[in-house]
Design an enzyme around this catalytic site. Sequence first.
Site, PDB file in Angstrom:
ATOM      1  CG  PHE A   1       7.286  -3.312   7.189  1.00 58.49           C
ATOM      2  CD1 PHE A   1       8.106  -4.408   7.245  1.00 58.49           C
ATOM      3  CD2 PHE A   1       6.053  -2.780   6.964  1.00 58.49           C
ATOM      4  CE1 PHE A   1       7.805  -4.742   5.787  1.00 58.49           C
ATOM      5  CE2 PHE A   1       6.214  -3.692   5.480  1.00 58.49           C
ATOM      6  CZ  PHE A   1       6.558  -4.278   5.013  1.00 58.49           C
ATOM      7  CB  ALA A   2      10.032   2.276   6.913  1.00 54.80           C
ATOM      8  CG  LEU A   3       5.339  -0.866   2.580  1.00 53.88           C
ATOM      9  CD1 LEU A   3       6.567  -0.937   0.986  1.00 53.88           C
ATOM     10  CD2 LEU A   3       4.598  -2.071   2.151  1.00 53.88           C
TER      11      LEU A   3
ATOM     12  N   GLY B   1     -25.511   2.094  27.298  1.00 52.37           N
ATOM     13  CA  GLY B   1     -25.225   3.645  27.803  1.00 52.37           C
ATOM     14  C   GLY B   1     -23.779   2.871  28.398  1.00 52.37           C
TER      15      GLY B   1
ATOM     16  CD  GLU C   1       0.994  -6.230   9.482  1.00 56.05           C
ATOM     17  OE1 GLU C   1       0.479  -7.417   8.354  1.00 56.05           O
ATOM     18  OE2 GLU C   1       1.028  -6.125  10.608  1.00 56.05           O
TER      19      GLU C   1
ATOM     20  CD  GLU D   1     -12.171  -1.646   1.685  1.00 56.34           C
ATOM     21  OE1 GLU D   1     -13.103  -1.537   2.599  1.00 56.34           O
ATOM     22  OE2 GLU D   1     -11.662  -1.197   2.222  1.00 56.34           O
TER      23      GLU D   1
END
Length: 385
Positions: free
Chosen positions: A128-130, A347, A370, A374
Amino acid sequence: METSTAGNYALTDEQIDFRDTIRQIVTERVAPRAAEIDAKAEYPWDLRKLFAEQDLLGLPFPVEYGGTGTGTLMLNVAIEEVARACASTALILMIQELGTLPIQLYGSEELKQRFLPRCASGEWSPAFALSEPEAGSDPGGMITRAVRDGDEWVINGTKNWITNLGVADFYVVFAKTDPTAGRSRGISAFVVEADRPGFSVGKLEHKLGIRGSPTGQPVFEDVRVPDANLIGEVDRGMQVALGTLDHSRLGVGAQAVGIAQGATDHAAVYARERRQFGRPIADFQGIQFKLADMETRTAAARELLYRACAKIDRGEADAGKYSAMAKLFASDTAMAVTVEAVQVLGGYGYVNEYPVERYMRDAKITQIYEGTNEIQRLVIARSLR
């Protein structure tokens, strides 16, 4: 402000059996690989193959396209179970939904038939390339362009923060198709196969967490796609993106719940085994209260997540608000719980001999991708006006 009818979102006996099967697969096959996947930052091809064999990659899809037809809730139960052991591997299921939802929700029947069955079988993997380098929370500011040339579109631009880069067989790409339109307008969505001339894999990021899932910059240089690869209507791509994210951000919520539960489980086991002052540290009230709060917050996040999933499955009007609330609350919970898990181990929590430091690193991204938390708060607040 409650506006919808309450509904049952408890798992059915069949779903519980499926969950238990997934849990066994995760225990036997995913958990033993998790530390290595993170340390080597390598995509777990073996686990993707396993998920295909076990029909897990068919979870996001209806039966008519080769999927299980089991709905949003069952998918996110599976994501949660995998993320309890390995958040990177959970992304295999998450991107199966995110990268195909635009086609499922808005694509033509021809697109659905061409892409969905081959994803459901595990043969193909999507992306998904937004987002872009200068357009993250403000996707309307994208500068990637698609120009019509006859019955084709020519795409130019660079995307950023794209999950599955170099693994995906095709990318759902959002591009400006009307440069005269205002922000968030004049954007369209296209399917771009990875073998098209002009597509290339750019920079891969070196990340704090989810290191077994490749993230980076796909580059499009005069990439031509046919008009048939358009998803939905021209210039209505922002509707496709936002409609997709209303559904898919629940996967981030499920990943966050899984991370929180995994961290809580490890901290509880450690507290029973670790002895100080002659007693298990689980006997000390300071540790008991931490574990109680961790378990309570995780359970509350799961309830909100399942409720939101059920609303998506039923198509309720306030499903988008609930998905934003579930993602927000679950991711904030994952961050808080994993920080406390590290503190319980002291630790040992700070070194990679134990997995809680990995859970803490993986948790942070759930507050960011996604839609940052905010942005989720803005989505929720606007629904109250």
